[in-house]
Each structure stands twice: as C-alpha cells, then as structure tokens.
Design a protein around this motif. Structure first.
Motif, mmCIF file in Angstrom:
data_model
loop_
_atom_site.group_PDB
_atom_site.id
_atom_site.type_symbol
_atom_site.label_atom_id
_atom_site.label_comp_id
_atom_site.label_asym_id
_atom_site.label_seq_id
_atom_site.Cartn_x
_atom_site.Cartn_y
_atom_site.Cartn_z
ATOM 1 N N HIS A 62 -11.378 -1.378 3.259
ATOM 2 C CA HIS A 62 -10.826 -1.449 4.515
ATOM 3 C C HIS A 62 -9.718 -2.686 4.604
ATOM 4 N N LEU A 63 -9.856 -3.560 3.859
ATOM 5 C CA LEU A 63 -8.962 -4.625 3.718
ATOM 6 C C LEU A 63 -7.541 -4.259 3.236
ATOM 7 N N ALA A 64 -7.821 -3.412 2.117
ATOM 8 C CA ALA A 64 -6.549 -2.799 1.553
ATOM 9 C C ALA A 64 -5.819 -1.845 2.379
ATOM 10 N N GLU A 65 -6.581 -1.057 3.305
ATOM 11 C CA GLU A 65 -5.821 0.024 4.113
ATOM 12 C C GLU A 65 -5.267 -0.876 5.143
ATOM 13 N N ARG A 66 -5.663 -2.053 5.596
ATOM 14 C CA ARG A 66 -4.716 -2.985 6.293
ATOM 15 C C ARG A 66 -3.809 -3.732 5.744
ATOM 16 N N GLY A 67 -3.577 -3.581 4.463
ATOM 17 C CA GLY A 67 -2.509 -4.528 3.772
ATOM 18 C C GLY A 67 -2.858 -5.853 3.386
ATOM 19 N N LEU A 68 -3.819 -6.221 3.561
ATOM 20 C CA LEU A 68 -4.466 -7.650 3.423
ATOM 21 C C LEU A 68 -4.751 -8.020 1.952
ATOM 22 N N VAL A 69 -5.009 -6.949 1.151
ATOM 23 C CA VAL A 69 -5.556 -7.089 -0.484
ATOM 24 C C VAL A 69 -4.958 -5.903 -0.946
ATOM 25 N N SER A 70 -4.944 -5.964 -2.494
ATOM 26 C CA SER A 70 -4.910 -4.922 -3.325
ATOM 27 C C SER A 70 -5.887 -4.936 -4.354
ATOM 28 N N VAL A 71 -6.140 -3.664 -4.690
ATOM 29 C CA VAL A 71 -7.160 -3.630 -5.803
ATOM 30 C C VAL A 71 -6.803 -3.051 -6.874
ATOM 31 N N SER A 72 -6.743 -3.883 -8.123
ATOM 32 C CA SER A 72 -5.917 -3.465 -9.437
ATOM 33 C C SER A 72 -7.008 -3.437 -10.599
ATOM 34 N N ARG A 73 -6.857 -2.579 -11.329
ATOM 35 C CA ARG A 73 -7.736 -2.623 -12.767
ATOM 36 C C ARG A 73 -7.349 -3.728 -13.589
ATOM 37 N N GLY A 74 -8.376 -4.309 -13.752
ATOM 38 C CA GLY A 74 -8.235 -5.460 -14.856
ATOM 39 C C GLY A 74 -7.855 -6.830 -14.133
ATOM 40 N N ARG A 75 -7.503 -6.750 -12.852
ATOM 41 C CA ARG A 75 -6.952 -7.833 -12.288
ATOM 42 C C ARG A 75 -7.922 -8.407 -10.923
ATOM 43 N N GLY A 76 -8.761 -7.445 -10.764
ATOM 44 C CA GLY A 76 -9.632 -7.659 -9.408
ATOM 45 C C GLY A 76 -8.808 -7.100 -8.207
ATOM 46 N N THR A 77 -9.422 -7.855 -6.986
ATOM 47 C CA THR A 77 -8.891 -7.721 -5.708
ATOM 48 C C THR A 77 -8.063 -9.041 -5.414
ATOM 49 N N GLN A 78 -6.857 -8.875 -4.817
ATOM 50 C CA GLN A 78 -6.021 -10.097 -4.572
ATOM 51 C C GLN A 78 -5.413 -9.835 -3.403
ATOM 52 N N VAL A 79 -5.194 -11.210 -2.605
ATOM 53 C CA VAL A 79 -4.613 -11.025 -1.488
ATOM 54 C C VAL A 79 -3.011 -10.717 -1.433
ATOM 55 N N THR A 80 -2.744 -9.828 -0.631
ATOM 56 C CA THR A 80 -1.229 -8.907 -1.034
ATOM 57 C C THR A 80 -0.261 -9.963 -0.943
ATOM 58 N N THR A 81 0.664 -9.854 -1.881
ATOM 59 C CA THR A 81 1.946 -10.665 -1.722
ATOM 60 C C THR A 81 2.976 -9.705 -1.205
ATOM 61 N N PRO A 82 4.218 -10.340 -0.746
ATOM 62 C CA PRO A 82 4.948 -9.546 -0.056
ATOM 63 C C PRO A 82 5.731 -8.369 -0.994
ATOM 64 N N ARG A 83 5.988 -7.073 -0.275
ATOM 65 C CA ARG A 83 6.389 -6.060 -1.111
ATOM 66 C C ARG A 83 7.740 -6.165 -1.585
ATOM 67 N N PHE A 84 8.216 -5.890 -2.798
ATOM 68 C CA PHE A 84 9.271 -5.851 -3.187
ATOM 69 C C PHE A 84 10.491 -4.773 -2.657
ATOM 70 N N PRO A 85 11.289 -5.138 -2.172
ATOM 71 C CA PRO A 85 12.403 -3.952 -1.547
ATOM 72 C C PRO A 85 13.238 -3.386 -2.481
ATOM 73 N N TYR A 86 13.276 -2.145 -2.737
ATOM 74 C CA TYR A 86 13.740 -1.447 -3.602
ATOM 75 C C TYR A 86 14.840 -0.683 -3.048
ATOM 76 N N ARG A 87 16.127 -1.328 -3.116
ATOM 77 C CA ARG A 87 17.356 -0.726 -2.469
ATOM 78 C C ARG A 87 17.960 0.533 -3.108
ATOM 79 N N ILE A 88 18.109 1.672 -2.227
ATOM 80 C CA ILE A 88 18.513 2.682 -2.696
ATOM 81 C C ILE A 88 19.937 2.993 -1.867
ATOM 82 N N GLY A 89 20.920 2.797 -2.579
ATOM 83 C CA GLY A 89 22.320 3.036 -2.149
ATOM 84 C C GLY A 89 23.232 3.915 -2.977
#
Length: 249
Positions: A62-89
């Motif tokens: 539920h928290l992941a769906e709200r963008g508050l945490v991310s669940v990663s293999r080997g790293r557990g559940t972490q508080v979400t950090t800002p997403r990296f902007p990937y620029r397409i030009g």
C-alpha cells in the motif's frame, strides 16, 4: 471455522495492515525515517504488531502504491528517494543525464551474440530481413543503484567486432560508436509503455517481481537520419521519470 468467523478474521487483517501502513506513513511524515532509510523488516514488524508477515507486506504494498516506499530484493523496504529525471530529446545518453544531476553513471555488459534479424527489427534499422545483427544486453546504474536494463540491436556488417568494442567502451554506446568514427548521433524515435517486471528484470534491477517498470523502444540514427541502433530498455518505475524534450539537445 464458520463463515462468520472467517469474515471476522478477514476484517481484522484488513484493519491491521491499514493501521500499520498509517502508522508508518505518519512516522515518515514526522521525519522518523529519512529519504533512503530502510524500514524494519516485515518479520520484525509482524512481531511488533502481533500479526502475520503477509499483513505487513500488504501494508508495504500500500505504501509503495502511494509512492512512499520502494521494496527491493536484498535491500528491504526503503523510504522513497526522488526519482531521477531521464531526459529524452534529440540526443539521449544515460550517463550524460546522470552527469547533469551529479550522479555517477556506469554500465555493464551482460551478454553479446550474433543473431539472424527478424523482419520488424531489420525494418527499423533499414536492413533486409534476415540480416546478421548484434544482440547486446546491458545494465545501467546510477551511483551504484540499478536503473535500467536494455537490449541493443545493430548491424554486424556495419559494426564488425562490436561486442569487443562495447565491452572496451565500458558498455557506453556513445563511446563504442566513436570507435567506428561516429562522433554524433540523434534519437529518431522513442516509444514509451509500462508493464510489470519479469522475474529476471526484477532480479537485475533489484525490485520486487511484478513491480511497475517503464519500457522504452528507441531508434538512434546518424545526423542524416540513417538508423543505426535499436534499443529496448526497461527502467525501474520507482526510480526513474521520463522527461520528453523533443527540441532539447
């Protein structure tokens, strides 16, 4: 167990995961957990709240769906950090994108092979069906964190020994092209879609199987618009955002 008892247990479980999720969200809001901090494990929280681990995992989802945490293999559940902007030009380079953000980009070659090109792939590259193609798979990271994995297709005739050149270039497409005298190339097209990660993609990107990923199918060309490179990339949706800038260099 009667139907009434089963319904009661189901209702209690639903209340429990929501209560856990709400308390964790409140703790994040108070700053008890900073960006990037790892939350207690599902086992630890299950013991704390006296519930099953699946109940805690539902709270995490539920928290992941709200963008508050991310669940990663080997790293557990972490508080979400800002997403990296990937620029397409007009020109697209993951390392250049990361460099502008002060992030160290790196890449790894996962596999290389020569294949017989199918009609769709060859058409995208302006080649006859059945032409010999390189199929090169790579993994890209930002500050050591997996961001995307991609499969590249190029003409064997145009790029002899590309497997060696790509590895020597540190899995950088821009650097590899320079070995063939190509100092500049442009993005001809990019198609973006979204889906759920496969088990292998999840393993490579260190995300949960079934997590959302962004998929990019792109064609790069010489400045005269001759296509030279087709790449299908899969990005961890929780870590990246696409910024389309059609007139940006």
């Amino acid at each position: 167990m009667t139907r009434t008892q089963a319904a009661t247990q189901a209702g209690e479980a639903a209340t429990a995961w929501r209560r856990i999720a709400d308390e964790i969200e409140a703790a994040i809001g108070r700053g008890d957990y900073e960006e990037g901090a790892t939350l207690p494990s599902s086992l630890a929280l299950a013991e704390r709240y006296g519930v099953h681990r699946h109940t805690v995992r539902q709270a995490f989802r539920h928290l992941a769906e709200r963008g508050l945490v991310s669940v990663s293999r080997g790293r557990g559940t972490q508080v979400t950090t800002p997403r990296f902007p990937y620029r397409i030009g007009r020109r697209v380079s993951m390392r250049a994108n990361f460099g502008k953000l002060g992030v160290v980009g790196s890449s790894e070659t996962l596999s290389t092979a020569q294949i017989v090109g199918d009609g769709e792939t060859c058409e995208a590259l302006g080649l006859q069906e059945g032409a010999a193609l390189w199929r090169v798979e790579g993994l890209s990271r930002g500050d050591g964190t997996p961001m995307g994995t991609g499969i590249h297709w190029l003409s064997v005739a145009r790029f002899p020994g590309f497997d060696t050149a790509f590895r020597a270039a540190g899995a950088s497409m821009t650097a590899a092209f320079k070995a063939y005298g190509i100092d500049d190339y442009v993005r001809l097209s990019t198609r973006l879609t979204a889906r759920l990660a496969s088990e292998r993609e999840a393993d490579l990107l260190r995300i949960e199987p079934g997590a959302a990923v962004m998929v990019s199918l792109a064609i790069d060309a010489l400045p005269d618009l001759t296509p030279i490179h087709l790449v299908s990339s899969v990005f961890a949706g929780e870590r990246m955002e696409m910024v389309v800038e059609p007139f940006a260099e």
